[in-house]
Design an enzyme around this catalytic site. Structure first.
Site, PDB file in Angstrom:
ATOM      1  CG  ASP A 113     -21.879 -61.911 -34.264  1.00  0.00           C
ATOM      2  OD1 ASP A 113     -22.982 -61.618 -34.719  1.00  0.00           O
ATOM      3  OD2 ASP A 113     -21.180 -61.082 -33.641  1.00  0.00           O
ATOM      4  CE  LYS A 155     -24.160 -62.999 -31.328  1.00  0.00           C
ATOM      5  NZ  LYS A 155     -24.825 -62.777 -32.630  1.00  0.00           N
TER       6      LYS A 155
HETATM    7  P1  NDP Z   1     -17.452 -59.732 -39.826  1.00  0.00           P
HETATM    8  O1  NDP Z   1     -16.459 -60.082 -38.786  1.00  0.00           O
HETATM    9  O2  NDP Z   1     -17.517 -60.546 -41.066  1.00  0.00           O
HETATM   10  O3  NDP Z   1     -17.303 -58.197 -40.259  1.00  0.00           O
HETATM   11  C1  NDP Z   1     -17.399 -57.164 -39.330  1.00  0.00           C
HETATM   12  C2  NDP Z   1     -17.115 -55.858 -40.019  1.00  0.00           C
HETATM   13  O4  NDP Z   1     -17.400 -54.797 -39.109  1.00  0.00           O
HETATM   14  C3  NDP Z   1     -15.667 -55.695 -40.442  1.00  0.00           C
HETATM   15  O5  NDP Z   1     -15.587 -54.869 -41.560  1.00  0.00           O
HETATM   16  C4  NDP Z   1     -15.074 -55.015 -39.196  1.00  0.00           C
HETATM   17  O6  NDP Z   1     -13.876 -54.286 -39.449  1.00  0.00           O
HETATM   18  C5  NDP Z   1     -16.187 -54.079 -38.803  1.00  0.00           C
HETATM   19  N1  NDP Z   1     -16.116 -53.804 -37.368  1.00  0.00           N
HETATM   20  C6  NDP Z   1     -16.126 -54.708 -36.355  1.00  0.00           C
HETATM   21  N2  NDP Z   1     -15.999 -54.092 -35.159  1.00  0.00           N
HETATM   22  C7  NDP Z   1     -15.932 -52.781 -35.450  1.00  0.00           C
HETATM   23  C8  NDP Z   1     -15.801 -51.620 -34.651  1.00  0.00           C
HETATM   24  N3  NDP Z   1     -15.736 -51.708 -33.322  1.00  0.00           N
HETATM   25  N4  NDP Z   1     -15.785 -50.425 -35.283  1.00  0.00           N
HETATM   26  C9  NDP Z   1     -15.865 -50.322 -36.641  1.00  0.00           C
HETATM   27  N5  NDP Z   1     -15.977 -51.403 -37.439  1.00  0.00           N
HETATM   28  C10 NDP Z   1     -16.010 -52.590 -36.862  1.00  0.00           C
HETATM   29  O7  NDP Z   1     -18.872 -59.738 -39.052  1.00  0.00           O
HETATM   30  P2  NDP Z   1     -20.340 -59.854 -39.652  1.00  0.00           P
HETATM   31  O8  NDP Z   1     -20.405 -59.171 -40.968  1.00  0.00           O
HETATM   32  O9  NDP Z   1     -20.763 -61.260 -39.528  1.00  0.00           O
HETATM   33  O10 NDP Z   1     -21.183 -59.037 -38.554  1.00  0.00           O
HETATM   34  C11 NDP Z   1     -21.399 -57.628 -38.655  1.00  0.00           C
HETATM   35  C12 NDP Z   1     -22.586 -57.228 -37.795  1.00  0.00           C
HETATM   36  O11 NDP Z   1     -23.756 -57.961 -38.215  1.00  0.00           O
HETATM   37  C13 NDP Z   1     -22.461 -57.523 -36.293  1.00  0.00           C
HETATM   38  O12 NDP Z   1     -23.164 -56.535 -35.562  1.00  0.00           O
HETATM   39  C14 NDP Z   1     -23.183 -58.854 -36.148  1.00  0.00           C
HETATM   40  O13 NDP Z   1     -23.632 -59.077 -34.820  1.00  0.00           O
HETATM   41  C15 NDP Z   1     -24.338 -58.643 -37.105  1.00  0.00           C
HETATM   42  N6  NDP Z   1     -24.997 -59.857 -37.574  1.00  0.00           N
HETATM   43  C16 NDP Z   1     -24.299 -60.841 -38.222  1.00  0.00           C
HETATM   44  C17 NDP Z   1     -24.940 -61.957 -38.672  1.00  0.00           C
HETATM   45  C18 NDP Z   1     -24.253 -63.001 -39.482  1.00  0.00           C
HETATM   46  O14 NDP Z   1     -24.949 -63.887 -40.000  1.00  0.00           O
HETATM   47  N7  NDP Z   1     -22.953 -62.948 -39.653  1.00  0.00           N
HETATM   48  C19 NDP Z   1     -26.384 -62.182 -38.383  1.00  0.00           C
HETATM   49  C20 NDP Z   1     -27.046 -61.032 -37.788  1.00  0.00           C
HETATM   50  C21 NDP Z   1     -26.357 -59.939 -37.369  1.00  0.00           C
HETATM   51  P3  NDP Z   1     -12.465 -54.918 -39.025  1.00  0.00           P
HETATM   52  O15 NDP Z   1     -12.171 -55.944 -40.047  1.00  0.00           O
HETATM   53  O16 NDP Z   1     -11.532 -53.762 -39.021  1.00  0.00           O
HETATM   54  O17 NDP Z   1     -12.651 -55.498 -37.629  1.00  0.00           O
END
Ligand code: NDP
Length: 451
Positions: free
Chosen positions: A171, A131
């Site tokens: 991510d 990571k």
């Molecule tokens: P994105 O950046 O596309 O989206 C993240 C989302 O989560 C946004 O809506 C963001 O809001 C919100 N968010 C982020 N930080 C916080 C916080 N501290 N409190 C509240 N909301 C928050 O990321 P992904 O969708 O790619 O990833 C989301 C999760 O899924 C993570 O935990 C990631 O590790 C996990 N994941 C992702 C994978 C992938 O293929 N992308 C694979 C496996 C797991 P805002 O816009 O306001 O920041």
């Protein structure tokens, strides 16, 4: 194993981990959750104990930390910190995403890299765990600034990665735009067009279904869990957090399977749409988040629904909850409220979104609880399929990749059932995923000698 004996062994092991890795609470949390499942198993299989597998597996093979200097649009000098954690290569090249978020630090990335080892093992594909990322905040930056940052980040990272060494992906904060800028810089510096990153654009080596894979996979995993109780998504109310990549495609697949998604959120608050976020409304969210890069609050204004500032959506009555935003976003009280409101299934799109106390509530109440390392493994699995296509210089059709993804999620579910079914028939997915992921890694480490 008796609970008191297990607690003592876990506490002794954790005391060593905490002393060696101070001030990394998320890493401690992730390790503790795994060793609670693994210690009873290795007591019954002493070869893993003799081989000191637990002591070795919590130690990263390599940690890379570097300066990322870049110039902003005003011509000012900016400096961020870059990381890559190469955690475990027992079963394949390091593989795991890059996170760009101001909260990124060594402990967060070590937790994610540690989780990734088990997740990647569960996918059935040959991928090690890694990571990386940076404390750079893409929010409010221009495309030009994001590009400058990504190019500087890759200028250092390129020395450490490669298609057979370490293959990063997206991510939080890293989507198609960022992968494009990083891939371009890698190619320029190395003079190689290779599958060094996944999540690439379709025209230049990406795989169909990769953007959808994590959200679709978490939905397929929930579908498998529901089947064990003769249930499905039809007519179910679903609460989703986040509105990024994972949340968007979880919403799309849930809706296709007959469920109704009533919430989405971002770090400022959540929207509640009792009529359901249908195809047209989801298209608006995709535009709002991926192109306009706006706030979820704007959805409430457009569709005349409630917006709850500073809140998470777990108080909304639902059948199924899918936390898809970030770590520790669902606490013990949230878990109790969900269960009291009739929630029967939790499928985690995010990594470690439920606190340990919340997980305890789900297990105690025997609901269908699919932890992230099993439920969200579809993303990295499809990255693995992207690597295969790159190596073969072929592209599979959408249907082919989707069928493989669905098959992998079913295989992960089968592994969880194999290792996690308790004497009363309850499937403890935490135990199942941890032990199921561990065995392949541990056997490979033993076979490879003192590495
Ligand atoms: P994105 O950046 O596309 O989206 C993240 C989302 O989560 C946004 O809506 C963001 O809001 C919100 N968010 C982020 N930080 C916080 C916080 N501290 N409190 C509240 N909301 C928050 O990321 P992904 O969708 O790619 O990833 C989301 C999760 O899924 C993570 O935990 C990631 O590790 C996990 N994941 C992702 C994978 C992938 O293929 N992308 C694979 C496996 C797991 P805002 O816009 O306001 O920041």
């Amino acid at each position: 194993m008796q609970k008191e004996v297990l607690d003592q062994k876990v506490n002794e092991f954790m005391a060593k981990v905490i002393a060696k890795n101070p001030a990394e609470p998320e890493f401690h949390q992730a390790v503790k959750e795994v060793v609670e499942s693994i210690i009873p198993y290795i007591e019954e299989h002493p070869k893993y104990k003799d081989g000191k597998i637990l002591d070795r597996i919590v130690e990263p093979e390599r940690v890379i930390l570097f300066r990322v200097p870049w110039l902003n649009d005003k011509g000012e000098f900016m400096v961020n910190r870059g990381f890559r954690i190469e955690m475990n290569s027992a079963i394949g090249p390091y593989k795991g995403g890059l996170r760009l978020h101001p909260t990124v630090n060594l402990g967060i990335l070590k937790f994610l890299a540690f989780e990734q080892i088990f997740k990647n093992s569960l996918t059935t594909l040959p991928m090690g765990g890694g990571k990386g990322g940076s404390d750079f905040d893409p929010k409010g930056k221009s495309d030009n600034e994001v590009m400058k940052f990504c190019q500087s980040f890759m200028t250092e990272l390129q020395r450490h990665i490669g298609p057979d060494t370490d293959v990063p992906a997206g991510d939080i904060g890293v989507g198609g735009r960022e992968i494009g800028f990083m891939f371009g810089q890698y190619k320029r510096l190395r003079n190689e067009f290779t599958g060094v990153l996944t999540g690439k654009g379709l025209e230049w080596g990406g795989s169909l279904i990769r953007p959808e894979a994590t959200g679709y996979g978490a939905t397929y995993f929930a579908q498998e869990m529901l089947k064990t109780r003769n249930l499905d998504y039809k007519g179910k109310t679903v609460v989703i957090s986040g509105s990024g990549n994972v949340s968007q495609y979880a919403c799309e697949k849930v809706t296709q399977l007959g469920g109704k998604v009533v919430t989405m959120s971002d770090s400022n608050g959540f929207i509640h749409d009792p009529a359901g976020i249908d195809k047209e409304k989801l298209a608006y969210i995709m535009w709002l988040k991926n192109d306009k890069r706006g706030r979820i609050q704007e959805y409430a204004a457009k569709y005349g629904v409630e917006y709850h500032e500073g809140k998470t959506p777990w108080g909304i009555k639902c059948d199924i909850a899918m936390p898809c935003a970030t770590q520790n976003e669902l606490n013990e009280n949230d878990a109790k409220v969900l269960v009291a409101n009739g929630c029967i299934c939790v499928s985690e799109g995010a990594n470690m979104p439920s606190t340990p106390e919340a997980v305890e509530v789900f297990i105690e109440k025997k609901i269908l609880y699919g932890l992230g390392k099993a439920a969200n493994a579809g993303g990295v699995a499809t990255s693995g399929l992207e690597m295969s296509q790159n190596s073969m210089r072929l592209s599979w059709s959408r249907e082919e990749v989707d069928a493989k993804l669905n098959g992998i999620m079913k295989a992960i579910h089968t592994t969880c059932v194999k290792y996690g079914t308790e004497p009363d028939g309850f499937i403890n997915y935490v135990k199942g995923a941890n032990i199921g992921g561990f065995v392949k890694i541990a056997d490979s480490m033993l076979a490879q000698g003192h590495v």
